[in-house]
Enzyme design. Structure first.
Site, PDB file in Angstrom:
ATOM      1  N   LYS A 190       5.155 -14.504   5.093  1.00  7.03           N
ATOM      2  CA  LYS A 190       5.608 -15.450   4.077  1.00  7.03           C
ATOM      3  C   LYS A 190       7.133 -15.394   4.097  1.00  7.03           C
ATOM      4  O   LYS A 190       7.797 -15.134   3.087  1.00  7.03           O
ATOM      5  CB  LYS A 190       5.023 -15.043   2.708  1.00  7.03           C
ATOM      6  CG  LYS A 190       5.232 -16.040   1.606  1.00  7.03           C
ATOM      7  CD  LYS A 190       4.316 -17.268   1.697  1.00  7.03           C
ATOM      8  CE  LYS A 190       4.666 -18.259   0.596  1.00  7.03           C
ATOM      9  NZ  LYS A 190       3.918 -19.529   0.696  1.00  7.03           N
ATOM     10  N   ASP A 209     -11.133 -10.158   5.469  1.00 11.23           N
ATOM     11  CA  ASP A 209     -12.385 -10.483   4.757  1.00 11.23           C
ATOM     12  C   ASP A 209     -12.712 -11.968   4.945  1.00 11.23           C
ATOM     13  O   ASP A 209     -13.859 -12.338   5.182  1.00 11.23           O
ATOM     14  CB  ASP A 209     -12.278 -10.184   3.254  1.00 11.23           C
ATOM     15  CG  ASP A 209     -12.701  -8.752   2.896  1.00 11.23           C
ATOM     16  OD1 ASP A 209     -12.495  -7.838   3.718  1.00 11.23           O
ATOM     17  OD2 ASP A 209     -13.248  -8.560   1.787  1.00 11.23           O
ATOM     18  N   ASP A 218      -0.228 -18.775   3.959  1.00  6.93           N
ATOM     19  CA  ASP A 218      -1.066 -19.740   3.240  1.00  6.93           C
ATOM     20  C   ASP A 218      -1.624 -20.796   4.201  1.00  6.93           C
ATOM     21  O   ASP A 218      -2.814 -21.091   4.207  1.00  6.93           O
ATOM     22  CB  ASP A 218      -0.308 -20.384   2.062  1.00  6.93           C
ATOM     23  CG  ASP A 218       1.116 -20.809   2.397  1.00  6.93           C
ATOM     24  OD1 ASP A 218       1.595 -20.526   3.515  1.00  6.93           O
ATOM     25  OD2 ASP A 218       1.773 -21.432   1.538  1.00  6.93           O
ATOM     26  N   ASP A 257      -5.342  -7.440   4.807  1.00  6.25           N
ATOM     27  CA  ASP A 257      -6.542  -7.041   4.068  1.00  6.25           C
ATOM     28  C   ASP A 257      -7.326  -8.281   3.641  1.00  6.25           C
ATOM     29  O   ASP A 257      -8.538  -8.385   3.849  1.00  6.25           O
ATOM     30  CB  ASP A 257      -6.133  -6.216   2.839  1.00  6.25           C
ATOM     31  CG  ASP A 257      -7.330  -5.801   1.993  1.00  6.25           C
ATOM     32  OD1 ASP A 257      -8.324  -5.340   2.558  1.00  6.25           O
ATOM     33  OD2 ASP A 257      -7.253  -5.946   0.753  1.00  6.25           O
ATOM     34  N   TYR A 307       0.816  -1.210   0.000  1.00  7.29           N
ATOM     35  CA  TYR A 307       0.000   0.000   0.000  1.00  7.29           C
ATOM     36  C   TYR A 307       0.854   1.266   0.000  1.00  7.29           C
ATOM     37  O   TYR A 307       0.321   2.371  -0.041  1.00  7.29           O
ATOM     38  CB  TYR A 307      -0.954   0.018   1.198  1.00  7.29           C
ATOM     39  CG  TYR A 307      -2.173  -0.861   1.012  1.00  7.29           C
ATOM     40  CD1 TYR A 307      -2.047  -2.251   1.033  1.00  7.29           C
ATOM     41  CD2 TYR A 307      -3.425  -0.310   0.822  1.00  7.29           C
ATOM     42  CE1 TYR A 307      -3.164  -3.064   0.874  1.00  7.29           C
ATOM     43  CE2 TYR A 307      -4.547  -1.112   0.666  1.00  7.29           C
ATOM     44  CZ  TYR A 307      -4.406  -2.490   0.691  1.00  7.29           C
ATOM     45  OH  TYR A 307      -5.515  -3.289   0.529  1.00  7.29           O
TER      46      TYR A 307
END
Ligand code: IPM
Ligand code: MN
Length: 376
Positions: free
Chosen positions: A204, A264, A236, A260, A147
Site C-alpha cells: 500500500k 485466506d 486493495d 495473512d 506482528y
C-alpha cells in the site's frame, strides 16, 4: 551437512490439529514402509487446551525439541476463551513464538487448484477457474510488520484510553523475504511451463511509509534477477485481481498482515482452507502447517479435510531434501505429490467441504494406499 536420519518434531496442538496431524503422520509412515525411513518423528503436546489443563503452553522439553529439530510439523493452536494473561491467544508460543525465535522469516503459501478439486467460488462464472490457471505462491513476511511484538495499551483508572500496534518494516526483514521470493520464482515448478517468471510486490505504497520502503527494497533486490519479471500491485486492487484473474500471478510477496489476509482469501481458489498449506522457513529452520487453524466448531468429529496437512508434509519433505541436497527426501516429496494428485483427480476421497462424506481418517487411508501404489 546431510544427516543419516532427520529429526521431525510434530506439534499437533488444539482442536482439529491432532486429527489432521494423525493423518499426516499416517501418510509419512506409508512413505517409509519399504525400507529404513530417513526420518524419525517425535510428537509433543501443547497449545491452548494444554494451557487450560496445565497452566503452560508446552513443556520445556517440547520447546527444546522443536528448536533442535530438522523440521517441524505443526497442527493448529487456539481455543475459544483461552488466552494468556497479556491477552494473546494461548498456544501462541508454538506458532508466533517459533516464527520469531527460529527466525522463520518467509511464510510460503502455495495456491494451486488440483484437477478434481472444486474451488469455493460459486455462481455463473464458476467454470472460469481451472487447474491450469490457479498456480501461484504467496510469500508472506513472517517476523515483523504489525506482528512485531511492539504494542501496548494505556489504561488510566478503569478505562483504556488508547492502544498502539507498531508497524515495523526493516531493510533486513524486507530484503530477505523478497530475495526468497525471487529465488523461488527461479526454481519453482509450474503447472503451465511457459517459462514466465514473475514476482509481484503487493503493498500500500500509495499511503504507507513502510510500504514505500518495502517497494524500494524490492527494486534493489530485483536488480539481481533480470530474468524475473517485476510487477507491482496495491493490496486493495490485488485482492480483486487475484480472484478475477489468478492466472496472471506466479510468485507474490507481501508484508505480514496483508499476506495473512490474502492467503485466506486465496484459499477459496484452491478448494478452500482444507487445501491451504504453508511453510514457515528461515535460513536454519522450517515449520510446516495447514493454514486452517484449530476449527473448534468441527473438533472431535473426525470430519475435517486433511489435504492441507498432506501438502504441508510434502512441503516439509521437499524443503528438507532441497536444503540438504538429499534425493531420498525430494523423491519422497514427488511420490507423495503424485499420490495426492491421483487421489484428488479420482474425486472419491472427499470430505464434507468438497461435497463428499468421507471422514478425515478414511481420506488418510486412501492417501496412504495411493502412496503405497505409487512405488518407491
Ligand atoms: C496464520 C494464522 C496465525 C497468524 C494466527 C493463528 C496467530 O492466522 O498462520 O495465518 O495470524 O499468523
Ligand atoms: Mn491467518
Amino acid at each position: 551437512m546431510r544427516p543419516a536420519r532427520y529429526d521431525i518434531v510434530a506439534l499437533p496442538g488444539d482442536g482439529t490439529g491432532p486429527e489432521v496431524v494423525r493423518e499426516g503422520l499416517k501418510v509419512l509412515s506409508a512413505l517409509a514402509e519399504n525400507g529404513p525411513a530417513p526420518w524419525s518423528v517425535r510428537e509433543f503436546p501443547g497449545g491452548a487446551q494444554y494451557y487450560a489443563r496445565t497452566g503452560r503452553e508446552w513443556e520445556p522439553e517440547a520447546e527444546a525439541a522443536a528448536r533442535a529439530a530438522d523440521a517441524i510439523l505443526l497442527g493448529a493452536v487456539g481455543w475459544p476463551g483461552v488466552t494468556l494473561p497479556n491477552g494473546d491467544i494461548a498456544g501462541a508460543a508454538l506458532v508466533l513464538g517459533l516464527r520469531q525465535s527460529l527466525d522463520l522469516y518467509a511464510n510460503v503459501r502455495p495456491c494451486r487448484l488440483y484437477p478434481g478439486v472444486r474451488h469455493r467460488i460459486s455462481g455463473t462464472f464458476r467454470e472460469v477457474w481451472s487447474p491450469t490457471n490457479v498456480d501461484f505462491v504467496i510469500v508472506r513476511e513472517n517476523t515483523e510488520d504489525l506482528y512485531a511484538p511492539l504494542r501496548g495499551r494505556l489504561r488510566r483508572g478503569d478505562a483504556t484510553e488508547l492502544t498502539v500496534d507498531t508497524r515495523v518494516i526493516t531493510r533486513k526483514g524486507a530484503e530477505r523475504v523478497i530475495r526468497y521470493a525471487f529465488e523461488l520464482a527461479r526454481r519453482r515448478r509450474r503447472v503451465k511451463a511457459d517459462g514466465r517468471r514473475k514476482v509481484t510486490c503487493v503493498d500500500k505504497s500509495n499511503v504507507m511509509e513502510g510500504c514505500r520502503f518495502f517497494r524500494e527494497v524490492y527494486d534493489d533486490v530485483a536488480r539481481a534477477y533480470p530474468d524475473v519479471e517485476r510487477d507491482y500491485a496495491y493490496v486493495d486492487a490485488f485482492a480483486q485481481w487475484m480472484v478475477r484473474d489468478p492466472e496472471q500471478y506466479d510468485v507474490v510477496v507481501a508484508t505480514n498482515m496483508m499476506g495473512d489476509i490474502l492467503t485466506d482469501l486465496a484459499s477459496v481458489l484452491q478448494g478452500g482452507m482444507g487445501f491451504a498449506a504453508g511453510g514457515n522457513v528461515g535460513d536454519g529452520h522450517g515449520m510446516f502447517e495447514p493454514v486452517h487453524g484449530s476449527a473448534p466448531k468441527y473438533a472431535g468429529q473426525g470430519r475435517v479435510n486433511p489435504f492441507a496437512t498432506f501438502f504441508a508434509v510434502e512441503m516439509l519433505l521437499r524443503w528438507l531434501g532441497e536444503r540438504h541436497g538429499d534425493e531420498r527426501l525430494t523423491s519422497q516429496a514427488d511420490r507423495l505429490e503424485a499420490a495426492l494428485a491421483r487421489v484428488l483427480a479420482s474425486g472419491n476421497a472427499r470430505t464434507y467441504d468438497q461435497g463428499g462424506s468421507l471422514s478425515t481418517s478414511e481420506v488418510g487411508d486412501r492417501v496412504a494406499d495411493a502412496v503405497r501404489a505409487e512405488g518407491r
